[in-house]
Motif scaffolding. Structure first.
Motif, PDB file in Angstrom:
ATOM      1  N   ALA A  58     -19.961 -21.968  -6.946  1.00 24.90           N
ATOM      2  CA  ALA A  58     -18.771 -22.471  -6.002  1.00 24.90           C
ATOM      3  C   ALA A  58     -18.962 -22.649  -4.589  1.00 24.90           C
ATOM      4  O   ALA A  58     -18.080 -23.135  -3.958  1.00 24.90           O
ATOM      5  CB  ALA A  58     -17.737 -21.229  -6.285  1.00 24.90           C
ATOM      6  N   GLY A  59     -20.306 -22.818  -4.138  1.00 22.54           N
ATOM      7  CA  GLY A  59     -20.476 -22.889  -2.675  1.00 22.54           C
ATOM      8  C   GLY A  59     -20.571 -21.661  -1.994  1.00 22.54           C
ATOM      9  O   GLY A  59     -20.508 -20.452  -2.472  1.00 22.54           O
ATOM     10  N   GLY A  60     -20.229 -21.722  -0.484  1.00 22.92           N
ATOM     11  CA  GLY A  60     -20.110 -20.725   0.228  1.00 22.92           C
ATOM     12  C   GLY A  60     -21.350 -19.604   0.186  1.00 22.92           C
ATOM     13  O   GLY A  60     -22.461 -20.247   0.513  1.00 22.92           O
ATOM     14  N   ARG A  61     -21.174 -18.441   0.174  1.00 25.01           N
ATOM     15  CA  ARG A  61     -22.280 -17.438   0.247  1.00 25.01           C
ATOM     16  C   ARG A  61     -23.388 -17.693  -0.932  1.00 25.01           C
ATOM     17  O   ARG A  61     -24.579 -17.465  -0.626  1.00 25.01           O
ATOM     18  CB  ARG A  61     -21.648 -16.178   0.178  1.00 25.01           C
ATOM     19  CG  ARG A  61     -21.299 -15.507   1.428  1.00 25.01           C
ATOM     20  CD  ARG A  61     -20.909 -14.046   1.087  1.00 25.01           C
ATOM     21  NE  ARG A  61     -20.343 -13.431   2.564  1.00 25.01           N
ATOM     22  CZ  ARG A  61     -19.771 -12.269   2.482  1.00 25.01           C
ATOM     23  NH1 ARG A  61     -19.853 -11.740   1.622  1.00 25.01           N
ATOM     24  NH2 ARG A  61     -19.582 -11.854   3.932  1.00 25.01           N
ATOM     25  N   SER A  62     -23.119 -18.047  -2.126  1.00 24.63           N
ATOM     26  CA  SER A  62     -23.551 -18.303  -3.321  1.00 24.63           C
ATOM     27  C   SER A  62     -24.604 -19.304  -2.780  1.00 24.63           C
ATOM     28  O   SER A  62     -25.653 -19.394  -3.303  1.00 24.63           O
ATOM     29  CB  SER A  62     -22.905 -18.511  -4.410  1.00 24.63           C
ATOM     30  OG  SER A  62     -22.386 -17.259  -4.819  1.00 24.63           O
ATOM     31  N   GLN A  63     -24.235 -20.494  -2.427  1.00 26.62           N
ATOM     32  CA  GLN A  63     -24.630 -21.767  -1.829  1.00 26.62           C
ATOM     33  C   GLN A  63     -25.828 -21.367  -0.987  1.00 26.62           C
ATOM     34  O   GLN A  63     -26.936 -21.749  -0.873  1.00 26.62           O
ATOM     35  CB  GLN A  63     -23.990 -22.704  -1.742  1.00 26.62           C
ATOM     36  CG  GLN A  63     -24.634 -24.097  -1.462  1.00 26.62           C
ATOM     37  CD  GLN A  63     -25.494 -24.554  -2.679  1.00 26.62           C
ATOM     38  OE1 GLN A  63     -24.986 -24.604  -3.969  1.00 26.62           O
ATOM     39  NE2 GLN A  63     -26.747 -25.062  -2.295  1.00 26.62           N
ATOM     40  N   GLN A  64     -25.440 -20.625   0.097  1.00 22.47           N
ATOM     41  CA  GLN A  64     -26.490 -20.164   1.010  1.00 22.47           C
ATOM     42  C   GLN A  64     -27.375 -19.096   0.579  1.00 22.47           C
ATOM     43  O   GLN A  64     -28.791 -19.489   0.914  1.00 22.47           O
ATOM     44  CB  GLN A  64     -25.695 -19.369   2.222  1.00 22.47           C
ATOM     45  CG  GLN A  64     -26.472 -19.029   3.310  1.00 22.47           C
ATOM     46  CD  GLN A  64     -27.107 -20.028   4.058  1.00 22.47           C
ATOM     47  OE1 GLN A  64     -26.344 -21.269   4.413  1.00 22.47           O
ATOM     48  NE2 GLN A  64     -28.411 -20.297   4.049  1.00 22.47           N
ATOM     49  N   GLN A  65     -27.161 -18.324  -0.424  1.00 22.02           N
ATOM     50  CA  GLN A  65     -28.376 -17.624  -1.016  1.00 22.02           C
ATOM     51  C   GLN A  65     -29.271 -18.537  -1.589  1.00 22.02           C
ATOM     52  O   GLN A  65     -30.278 -18.134  -1.855  1.00 22.02           O
ATOM     53  CB  GLN A  65     -27.657 -16.562  -2.074  1.00 22.02           C
ATOM     54  CG  GLN A  65     -27.267 -15.427  -1.202  1.00 22.02           C
ATOM     55  CD  GLN A  65     -26.890 -14.177  -2.051  1.00 22.02           C
ATOM     56  OE1 GLN A  65     -27.157 -14.142  -3.386  1.00 22.02           O
ATOM     57  NE2 GLN A  65     -26.710 -12.849  -1.286  1.00 22.02           N
ATOM     58  N   LEU A  66     -28.844 -19.566  -2.453  1.00 23.99           N
ATOM     59  CA  LEU A  66     -29.509 -20.367  -3.294  1.00 23.99           C
ATOM     60  C   LEU A  66     -30.620 -21.086  -2.396  1.00 23.99           C
ATOM     61  O   LEU A  66     -31.765 -21.277  -2.715  1.00 23.99           O
ATOM     62  CB  LEU A  66     -28.647 -21.290  -4.225  1.00 23.99           C
ATOM     63  CG  LEU A  66     -29.502 -22.350  -4.970  1.00 23.99           C
ATOM     64  CD1 LEU A  66     -30.528 -21.426  -5.742  1.00 23.99           C
ATOM     65  CD2 LEU A  66     -28.494 -22.971  -5.589  1.00 23.99           C
TER      66      LEU A  66
END
Length: 160
Positions: A58-66
């Protein structure tokens, strides 16, 4: 762990890239992975990192972690060698019980200024003995009881 072909190292849980597991460093992604117990090689497809998520990112923190994970993984390469362990105790990276014991002895056991006394069980072989006087204190007959209970010098050395 030393990564070879990546078949025996768990991608998320084993310490293979840095000083902590990837599951601890990228916890959101770990919980999104549909195969969290997979090996390193299970996350590679045709030389590229490929993950199977339980739901869309969904973006956000998950996208930054990826993004951070992929940047970190960019420095990793698989080979045809089998995965192995490396140990920083020995200079060549190998591990032996002897080397570990010697390191523990050097770093954690007290050092005595008195030479260590070595006891041997001789059995029934005849021996020529010059004296039965205790060689540690030169005061009394050398017996088990004398050495461990009566000899002041030995008692000082062995006292914990």
């Amino acid at each position: 762990m030393v990564v070879g072909n990546g078949s025996s190292i768990h991608f998320w849980d084993d310490l293979w890239l840095g000083n902590s597991s990837l599951s601890a460093r990228f916890n959101r992604l770990y919980h999104l992975d549909s195969v969290p117990n997979g090996s390193i090689v299970s996350k590679v497809d045709n030389g590229n990192w490929n993950f199977s998520w339980t739901r869309d990112n969904a973006g956000g923190r998950s996208q930054q972690q990826l993004s951070d994970l992929l940047e970190l993984l960019g420095t990793s390469n698989l080979s045809d060698k089998i995965d192995s362990w490396s140990c920083n105790i020995a200079k060549d990276g190998s591990f032996t019980v002897k080397e570990a014991r010697e390191r523990i002895d050097r770093n954690h056991l007290p050092s005595f200024q008195v030479d260590t006394i070595v006891f041997l069980i001789v059995g029934t072989y005849p021996l020529d003995i010059d004296s039965i006087v205790c060689p540690v204190c030169n005061n009394g007959v050398e017996t088990h009881d004398h050495l461990f209970f009566d000899c002041n010098v030995a008692r000082d050395v062995w006292h914990c």
